[in-house]
Design a protein around this motif. Structure first.
Motif, short mmCIF file in Angstrom:
data_model
loop_
_atom_site.label_atom_id
_atom_site.label_comp_id
_atom_site.label_asym_id
_atom_site.label_seq_id
_atom_site.Cartn_x
_atom_site.Cartn_y
_atom_site.Cartn_z
N ILE A 5 7.38 5.47 -6.16
CA ILE A 5 5.92 5.38 -6.19
C ILE A 5 5.41 5.97 -7.49
CG2 ILE A 5 3.81 6.14 -5.08
CD1 ILE A 5 5.16 5.90 -2.53
N PRO A 6 4.79 5.15 -8.30
CA PRO A 6 4.29 5.68 -9.57
C PRO A 6 3.10 6.59 -9.30
CG PRO A 6 3.64 3.40 -9.28
CD PRO A 6 4.44 3.76 -8.08
N LYS A 9 -1.28 4.82 -11.64
CA LYS A 9 -1.26 3.36 -11.76
C LYS A 9 -2.65 2.88 -12.10
CE LYS A 9 0.63 -0.26 -10.08
NZ LYS A 9 0.40 -1.26 -9.06
N LYS A 10 -2.69 1.77 -12.78
CA LYS A 10 -3.94 1.09 -13.03
C LYS A 10 -4.98 1.99 -13.68
CE LYS A 10 -3.57 -2.48 -9.61
NZ LYS A 10 -4.15 -3.10 -8.46
N ALA A 175 -10.73 -14.17 -3.51
CA ALA A 175 -9.45 -14.09 -2.81
C ALA A 175 -9.57 -13.22 -1.55
CB ALA A 175 -8.37 -13.52 -3.73
N LYS A 176 -10.37 -12.14 -1.64
CA LYS A 176 -10.50 -11.26 -0.47
C LYS A 176 -11.33 -11.94 0.61
CE LYS A 176 -9.33 -7.06 -2.71
NZ LYS A 176 -8.93 -7.71 -3.98
N LEU A 179 -9.14 -14.41 2.21
CA LEU A 179 -8.23 -13.72 3.13
C LEU A 179 -8.90 -13.55 4.50
CD1 LEU A 179 -5.63 -11.79 3.49
CD2 LEU A 179 -7.31 -9.97 3.14
N PRO A 197 -17.87 -2.85 1.88
CA PRO A 197 -17.01 -1.83 1.27
C PRO A 197 -16.83 -2.04 -0.23
CG PRO A 197 -15.79 -3.08 2.95
CD PRO A 197 -17.21 -3.53 3.00
N TRP A 274 -11.29 4.84 -3.66
CA TRP A 274 -10.29 3.79 -3.93
C TRP A 274 -10.54 3.12 -5.26
CZ3 TRP A 274 -12.60 -0.92 -4.55
CH2 TRP A 274 -13.86 -1.08 -3.99
N ASN B 83 -3.30 -9.03 -2.86
CA ASN B 83 -4.59 -9.20 -2.19
C ASN B 83 -4.76 -8.25 -1.00
OD1 ASN B 83 -7.10 -10.35 -2.02
ND2 ASN B 83 -6.42 -12.19 -0.95
N LEU B 84 -4.31 -7.01 -1.18
CA LEU B 84 -4.60 -5.99 -0.18
C LEU B 84 -6.02 -5.49 -0.43
CD1 LEU B 84 -1.28 -3.90 -0.24
CD2 LEU B 84 -1.93 -5.71 1.35
N LEU B 85 -6.67 -5.02 0.62
CA LEU B 85 -8.02 -4.47 0.46
C LEU B 85 -7.87 -3.03 -0.03
CD1 LEU B 85 -9.53 -5.87 3.77
CD2 LEU B 85 -9.55 -6.90 1.49
N PRO B 86 -8.37 -2.72 -1.23
CA PRO B 86 -8.06 -1.43 -1.86
C PRO B 86 -8.67 -0.24 -1.14
CG PRO B 86 -9.62 -2.67 -3.20
CD PRO B 86 -9.17 -3.59 -2.11
N TRP B 87 -9.67 -0.48 -0.26
CA TRP B 87 -10.31 0.65 0.41
C TRP B 87 -9.64 0.95 1.76
CZ3 TRP B 87 -12.73 -3.90 -0.94
CH2 TRP B 87 -12.93 -4.83 0.09
N ARG B 88 -8.59 0.20 2.09
CA ARG B 88 -7.86 0.50 3.33
C ARG B 88 -6.44 0.89 2.98
NH1 ARG B 88 -8.95 -2.79 8.19
NH2 ARG B 88 -11.16 -3.25 8.18
N ARG B 125 -0.33 5.14 2.86
CA ARG B 125 -0.57 5.05 1.41
C ARG B 125 -1.68 4.04 1.12
NH1 ARG B 125 3.40 7.47 -1.94
NH2 ARG B 125 4.53 8.83 -0.52
N ARG B 128 -3.30 1.30 -4.13
CA ARG B 128 -3.08 1.67 -5.54
C ARG B 128 -1.92 2.64 -5.70
NH1 ARG B 128 -6.20 6.79 -5.67
NH2 ARG B 128 -7.44 6.58 -3.79
N GLU B 129 -1.49 3.23 -4.58
CA GLU B 129 -0.36 4.15 -4.65
C GLU B 129 0.98 3.44 -4.47
OE1 GLU B 129 -2.24 8.19 -2.78
OE2 GLU B 129 -1.84 6.56 -1.40
N GLN B 135 3.33 -3.70 -2.57
CA GLN B 135 2.07 -4.32 -2.15
C GLN B 135 2.32 -5.72 -1.62
OE1 GLN B 135 -1.17 -4.22 -4.92
NE2 GLN B 135 -0.70 -2.17 -5.62
#
Ligand code: ADP
Ligand code: MG
Lengths: 276, 255
Positions: A5-6, A9-10, A175-176, A179, A197, A274, B83-88, B125, B128-129, B135
């Motif tokens: 796990i880095p 990131k980003k 994309a979200k 989804l 969110p 986030w 395409n994961l939701l970054p706030w979850r 996690r 972003r982690e 992911q």
């Protein structure tokens, strides 16, 4: 088979939220050493000011010494406290009305790009015009009570919240949304589970700036007319050249401002981190 | 035998641009079919039609002989980026489909999948982690959590480095060997397509239509030796020739 796990990131991702702002760095003091240094600097600044004002015998009506301001704050506090309450009533009611309206408008309007195009210039006018200028007019119409103040605060807060929240709601990620739709999400679900969110960091920025603008407008409106509120205390004390008391009120106002900032910073840290 | 998925004369226009035209092929049940083709030839457009996310301008896609008119629970989708939701957090992301559907999550199955892709212990996690590979594994778990009969994957590993990508390919094969989910896999890596597929379909440049269709009869699981065989080498070159032949035609036309 499991990736390491880095830790970072980003880093290149642009930060739009509060927690990413330069102002936030001051709230990051964590180690005992940092806190000690920050306190030491504060003591030196305030103590230095006290010493300089005393040494040069600067008259009170120009700038009272910090110790005199502190004494005035303690002595006058029972008298000032109700006014603090009046100010908070105007600020909080105006903020609630303005922020609520602003958020709802932003959420609705961003769904209709054409409507948004039509109304944005007016919102910009509202954002850039100091609502304080309307207060004398509002007083003529609504008298010296809370009403003109609350209206002015709502008018100052609403457009500010709306314009920021709209920026947030516009950050749609197709994309979200795809989804969510692929799982059969309804428009309402897409709003609450994706759009909201995603907009939250920008909404919080808008709420914070809106609250600060609201505070300015509240105090300004209180100075213009009506016999109550911290703004009214400022005019009263300055007309009587009670400068320590005057600055005691200023001190209270900065505390409110800082509290506003800290509250939204913490909310952002909890709910919108986030982004960073 | 009725095909699991049947693409019938699929066409899609965006304004006056033909993204897809006269595209037809079948996908047999419990097989892996890859689609390769030049960038912009309409692969994503085609996959979205198969998932019911958008309609076609002409033609149709059938699932078990029934026209697809909207998103279907039998069909899972894995996107280009994870395409994961970054706030979850990761588990929040994996439970997202159940939340949307108001359905109780099948925890034993989810835990099994998490274990299968090596994500056990990373539930809390934030995206972003996690590394890009993790992911994407998370997004595969999310897509499989509802036990779809068909899994549509749109260049899922395009953004990953070569090693992670090979690892992911083996993982997809393992998952397929266990679940026999019908998979339609879009990629721009010919090697990846051959490694994974029972069939490789080559689309022409825009508007996309089937220009070649190869059956890959290699034994599974596909070992390094199999992938280094003459058969694979020849097929790879054949597909390359198809694709580069297209681009040489284009440059001739430009002259
Ligand atoms: N929503 C859209 N509106 C207009 N044109 C689009 C849209 N989506 C895709 N296209 C165009 O259609 C063509 C095919 O796109 P796409 O299916 O994404 O190709 P691929 O996935 O094969 O790279 C491209 O030229 C692209 O620019
Ligand atoms: Mg694509």
């Amino acid at each position: 088979m499991t990736d390491a796990i880095p830790e970072f990131k980003k880093a290149e991702v642009t930060q739009v939220g509060l927690t990413g702002s330069a102002l936030a760095s001051g709230l990051g003091a964590t180690t005992r050493r940092e806190i000690a240094i920050i306190l030491a600097v504060a003591v030196i600044v305030i103590g230095g000011l006290e010493a300089v004002l005393w040494w040069y015998a600067v008259p009170q009506y120009i700038l009272p010494r910090p110790s005199l301001i502190a004494a005035a704050l303690v002595k006058e506090f029972p008298l000032i406290l109700p006014h603090l309450g009046y100010t908070m009533v105007s600020l909080l009611s105006g903020f609630a009305i303005g922020a609520g309206t602003g958020m709802i408008l932003a959420a609705v309007v961003t769904q209709y790009p054409f409507v948004e195009k039509v109304i944005t210039p007016y919102i910009l006018v509202l954002v850039t015009t100091p609502m304080l200028a309307l207060v004398p007019l509002l007083i003529l119409r609504f008298g010296f009570g809370y009403t003109p103040r609350i209206i002015a605060v709502a008018l100052a807060v609403g457009p500010m919240v709306m314009i920021n929240a709209a920026t947030g709601f516009r950050r749609t990620d197709s994309a979200k949304i795809a989804l969510a739709r692929s799982y059969g999400a309804s428009t309402l679900q897409i709003f609450w589970k994706i759009r909201a969110p995603m907009a939250l960091p920008m909404i919080l920025v808008g709420l914070m700036i809106g609250a600060i603008f609201g505070l300015l407008t509240t105090v300004g409106a209180e100075m213009v007319g009506g016999g109550f509120g911290l703004g009214n205390r400022l005019t009263t004390y300055s007309s009587m050249i009670d400068m320590p008391e005057f600055f005691a009120v200023i001190l209270l106002l900065s505390v409110i401002g800082i509290l506003i900032y800290v509250i939204f910073f913490l909310i952002g840290k909890k709910w919108a981190s986030w982004e960073t | 035998m009725v095909a699991k998925l049947a693409i019938r004369d699929a066409g899609k226009r965006y304004g006056d641009l033909d993204a897809l035209k006269g595209c037809s092929f079948d996908v047999a049940d419990k097989t892996i079919v890859s689609i390769v083709g030049p960038s912009g030839c309409g692969k994503t457009t085609l996959l979205w039609s198969m998932s019911g996310l958008h309609g076609l301008t002409s033609g149709q896609v059938d699932l078990d002989g029934q026209k697809i008119t909207g998103p279907r629970p039998e069909i899972g989708l894995v996107f280009q980026e994870a395409n994961l939701l970054p706030w979850r957090n990761l588990m929040g992301n994996i439970l997202f489909p159940f939340e949307v559907k108001g359905q109780k999550p099948d925890m034993p199955w989810i835990d099994h999948l998490m274990d299968r892709v090596g994500l056990t212990g990373f539930e809390k996690r934030m995206p972003r982690e996690l590394s890009g590979g993790m992911q994407q594994r998370g997004s595969i778990v999310r897509a499989l959590s509802l036990r779809p009969q068909v899994l549509l994957m749109d260049e899922p590993f395009g953004a990953l480095d070569a090693f992670t990508r090979e690892e992911m390919n083996r993982l997809v094969e393992e998952i397929w060997l266990e679940t026999r989910t019908t998979i339609v896999f879009i990629t721009h890596s010919i090697e990846e397509a051959i490694f994974l597929s029972d069939r490789v379909i080559v689309l022409s440049k825009r508007p996309g239509r089937v220009m070649a269709d190869y059956t890959v009869g290699l034994p599974r699981p596909r070992s390094l030796e199999v992938m280094a065989s003459r058969e694979v080498f020849d097929l790879m070159n054949q597909i390359k020739a198809d694709i580069y032949g297209m681009s040489s035609m284009r440059s001739k036309a430009a002259e």
